[in-house]
Scaffold this active site. Structure first.
Site, PDB file in Angstrom:
ATOM      1  N   ASP A  37       0.811  -1.223   0.000  1.00  0.00           N
ATOM      2  CA  ASP A  37       0.000   0.000   0.000  1.00  0.00           C
ATOM      3  C   ASP A  37       0.847   1.276   0.000  1.00  0.00           C
ATOM      4  O   ASP A  37       0.317   2.384   0.130  1.00  0.00           O
ATOM      5  CB  ASP A  37      -0.946   0.010   1.209  1.00  0.00           C
ATOM      6  CG  ASP A  37      -0.182  -0.027   2.527  1.00  0.00           C
ATOM      7  OD1 ASP A  37       1.070  -0.024   2.494  1.00  0.00           O
ATOM      8  OD2 ASP A  37      -0.832  -0.034   3.594  1.00  0.00           O
ATOM      9  N   GLY A  38       2.159   1.130  -0.131  1.00  0.00           N
ATOM     10  CA  GLY A  38       3.018   2.315  -0.240  1.00  0.00           C
ATOM     11  C   GLY A  38       3.658   2.740   1.074  1.00  0.00           C
ATOM     12  O   GLY A  38       4.497   3.639   1.090  1.00  0.00           O
ATOM     13  N   HIS A 127      18.617  25.728  -3.746  1.00  0.00           N
ATOM     14  CA  HIS A 127      18.030  26.800  -4.539  1.00  0.00           C
ATOM     15  C   HIS A 127      17.546  27.918  -3.628  1.00  0.00           C
ATOM     16  O   HIS A 127      16.374  27.985  -3.262  1.00  0.00           O
ATOM     17  CB  HIS A 127      16.896  26.274  -5.411  1.00  0.00           C
ATOM     18  CG  HIS A 127      16.508  27.289  -6.441  1.00  0.00           C
ATOM     19  ND1 HIS A 127      17.113  27.358  -7.664  1.00  0.00           N
ATOM     20  CD2 HIS A 127      15.632  28.310  -6.402  1.00  0.00           C
ATOM     21  CE1 HIS A 127      16.610  28.370  -8.335  1.00  0.00           C
ATOM     22  NE2 HIS A 127      15.703  28.962  -7.591  1.00  0.00           N
ATOM     23  N   LYS A 192      14.888  34.791 -17.540  1.00  0.00           N
ATOM     24  CA  LYS A 192      13.878  33.736 -17.691  1.00  0.00           C
ATOM     25  C   LYS A 192      12.561  34.146 -17.040  1.00  0.00           C
ATOM     26  O   LYS A 192      12.552  34.700 -15.942  1.00  0.00           O
ATOM     27  CB  LYS A 192      14.384  32.438 -17.030  1.00  0.00           C
ATOM     28  CG  LYS A 192      13.391  31.293 -17.098  1.00  0.00           C
ATOM     29  CD  LYS A 192      14.013  29.976 -16.636  1.00  0.00           C
ATOM     30  CE  LYS A 192      13.850  29.741 -15.158  1.00  0.00           C
ATOM     31  NZ  LYS A 192      14.424  28.454 -14.719  1.00  0.00           N
ATOM     32  N   ARG A 194       9.025  32.172 -15.982  1.00  0.00           N
ATOM     33  CA  ARG A 194       8.344  30.871 -15.967  1.00  0.00           C
ATOM     34  C   ARG A 194       6.838  31.081 -15.990  1.00  0.00           C
ATOM     35  O   ARG A 194       6.295  31.802 -15.167  1.00  0.00           O
ATOM     36  CB  ARG A 194       8.759  30.072 -14.716  1.00  0.00           C
ATOM     37  CG  ARG A 194       8.192  28.660 -14.701  1.00  0.00           C
ATOM     38  CD  ARG A 194       8.698  27.855 -13.513  1.00  0.00           C
ATOM     39  NE  ARG A 194      10.066  27.403 -13.671  1.00  0.00           N
ATOM     40  CZ  ARG A 194      10.443  26.358 -14.414  1.00  0.00           C
ATOM     41  NH1 ARG A 194       9.552  25.670 -15.095  1.00  0.00           N
ATOM     42  NH2 ARG A 194      11.712  26.010 -14.475  1.00  0.00           N
ATOM     43  N   SER A 222      15.239  19.913 -13.948  1.00  0.00           N
ATOM     44  CA  SER A 222      14.068  19.177 -13.453  1.00  0.00           C
ATOM     45  C   SER A 222      13.225  18.729 -14.650  1.00  0.00           C
ATOM     46  O   SER A 222      13.437  17.646 -15.185  1.00  0.00           O
ATOM     47  CB  SER A 222      13.284  20.072 -12.485  1.00  0.00           C
ATOM     48  OG  SER A 222      12.122  19.416 -12.065  1.00  0.00           O
ATOM     49  N   GLY A 224      13.572  20.035 -17.409  1.00  0.00           N
ATOM     50  CA  GLY A 224      14.524  20.227 -18.507  1.00  0.00           C
ATOM     51  C   GLY A 224      14.132  21.357 -19.440  1.00  0.00           C
ATOM     52  O   GLY A 224      14.899  21.727 -20.327  1.00  0.00           O
ATOM     53  N   THR A 226      13.890  24.594 -19.066  1.00  0.00           N
ATOM     54  CA  THR A 226      14.771  25.774 -19.037  1.00  0.00           C
ATOM     55  C   THR A 226      15.949  25.552 -19.989  1.00  0.00           C
ATOM     56  O   THR A 226      16.280  26.412 -20.808  1.00  0.00           O
ATOM     57  CB  THR A 226      15.291  25.990 -17.591  1.00  0.00           C
ATOM     58  OG1 THR A 226      14.170  26.233 -16.742  1.00  0.00           O
ATOM     59  CG2 THR A 226      16.272  27.130 -17.505  1.00  0.00           C
TER      60      THR A 226
HETATM   61  C1  R5P Z   1      15.357  27.579 -11.204  1.00  0.00           C
HETATM   62  O1  R5P Z   1      15.413  28.768 -11.327  1.00  0.00           O
HETATM   63  C2  R5P Z   1      16.524  26.657 -11.330  1.00  0.00           C
HETATM   64  O2  R5P Z   1      17.738  27.345 -11.311  1.00  0.00           O
HETATM   65  C3  R5P Z   1      16.424  25.811 -12.578  1.00  0.00           C
HETATM   66  O3  R5P Z   1      16.682  26.621 -13.707  1.00  0.00           O
HETATM   67  C4  R5P Z   1      15.082  25.214 -12.704  1.00  0.00           C
HETATM   68  O4  R5P Z   1      14.707  24.603 -11.511  1.00  0.00           O
HETATM   69  C5  R5P Z   1      15.044  24.206 -13.821  1.00  0.00           C
HETATM   70  O5  R5P Z   1      13.755  23.701 -13.893  1.00  0.00           O
HETATM   71  P1  R5P Z   1      13.245  23.000 -15.209  1.00  0.00           P
HETATM   72  O6  R5P Z   1      14.285  21.984 -15.608  1.00  0.00           O
HETATM   73  O7  R5P Z   1      11.952  22.355 -14.798  1.00  0.00           O
HETATM   74  O8  R5P Z   1      13.053  24.041 -16.244  1.00  0.00           O
END
Ligand code: R5P
Length: 296
Positions: A37-38, A127, A192, A194, A222, A224, A226
């Site tokens: 069940d995790g 971060h 950047k 988001r 994360s 990717g 960015t």
């Molecule tokens: C955020 O500002 C961090 O420095 C990374 O640029 C960010 O977490 C990368 O996230 P993702 O790969 O989802 O774009």
């Protein structure tokens, strides 16, 4: 003083072995079982010394935080008096404010939990944006933020000494400038915005990229997106090639695939999170950090 015991989980054995080797700490495994069940069952070694170091990187953080919630009090029940958490990747640091009314400020909450569980916390390239000091995010007796950026920069310099180093967003400026000072790289930092988990808009810095070998240096990959967006723009602007160097290779879902499809020639990362792109070990850095804390 007796060496602390290093406790690790099986899925982080490679880094644990490295760390034990460079630090001389004896190593013991925490057995971990997931029920159908995790739910999680942990079993710790019963012969713990007074000082214990727990290694747990917090990628896929929710189950791993549960590991810590179970492991730390159990270590105390088994005789440990001083607990250090080594979390090479520390999750939940990005939500450092309520961006909309009602949002949980996860950085503050997770930081407090960890500070209640551990006397000392060591991490790498956390971060930190609006909150500048790790101690303010994780109010443990000792909180140490190390940086793997110089190690990555050294690697980049060995591979591509004439690289143009680009940070994909404002937060990366600190690592870019440090690396540029150490190795004389030409450099720049993107702007950047988001818009969503997988939706980022990037504006390249005003530096000539035509014909250059560009290395994108960042703390986390994360989703990717960015890196994908920055790579596409760089190649469209005439960059000869684009490489990626990141501390924490989270590569969630299809991240690695989309980064490679965007034309990135090679990815270098540290072993803060185990991944096939790991080329730099953070074990010596962590060993130094542990020594630094022990001296205080
Ligand atoms: C955020 O500002 C961090 O420095 C990374 O640029 C960010 O977490 C990368 O996230 P993702 O790969 O989802 O774009």
């Amino acid at each position: 003083m007796q060496q602390p015991t290093l406790l690790y989980f099986e899925d982080e054995e490679a880094l644990a072995q490295q760390l034990a080797l460079v630090s001389g700490m004896p190593l013991q495994c925490i057995e971990r079982h997931t029920f159908p069940d995790g739910e999680t069952r942990l079993r710790l070694p019963t012969d713990l010394p007074e000082r214990v170091v727990v290694l747990r990187s917090l990628h896929s953080p929710n189950t791993r935080i549960m590991d810590l919630l179970l492991a730390a009090p159990t270590a105390r029940e088994l005789g440990a008096r001083h607990l250090t958490l080594v979390s090479p990747y520390l999750a939940y640091m990005r939500q450092d404010m309520a961006f909309r009314p009602g949002e949980a400020v996860s950085q503050r909450l997770v930081g407090r939990w960890l500070a209640e569980l551990f006397e000392a916390v060591i991490t790498i390239d956390p971060h930190l944006h609006r909150v500048h000091r790790l101690q303010d995010a994780v109010p443990a007796d000792q909180a140490l933020a190390l940086s793997a950026a110089p190690l990555l920069a050294e690697r980049v310099f060995r591979e591509q000494a004439d690289a143009l180093l680009i940070g994909p967003d404002g937060e990366s400026a600190q690592w870019i400038e440090q690396a540029a000072r150490a190795h004389g790289f030409d450099h720049g930092v993107c702007h950047k915005t988001r818009h969503g988990d997988k939706d980022v808009a990037i504006q390249l810095p005003d530096v000539p990229v035509r014909g250059r070998c560009v290395v994108l240096l960042d703390d986390i990959a994360s989703s990717g997106r960015t890196l994908v967006q920055a790579s596409r723009l760089l190649l469209e602007a005439g960059a000869r090639s684009v490489y990626v160097a990141v501390t924490h290779a989270l590569f969630a879902g299809d991240a690695e695939q989309v980064i490679r499809s965007a034309g990135v020639r090679h990815i270098w990362s540290t072993d803060s999170v185990a991944h096939s792109s790991n080329v730099v070990s953070v074990a010596p850095l962590i060993a130094q950090g542990l020594q630094e804390l022990a001296r205080c």
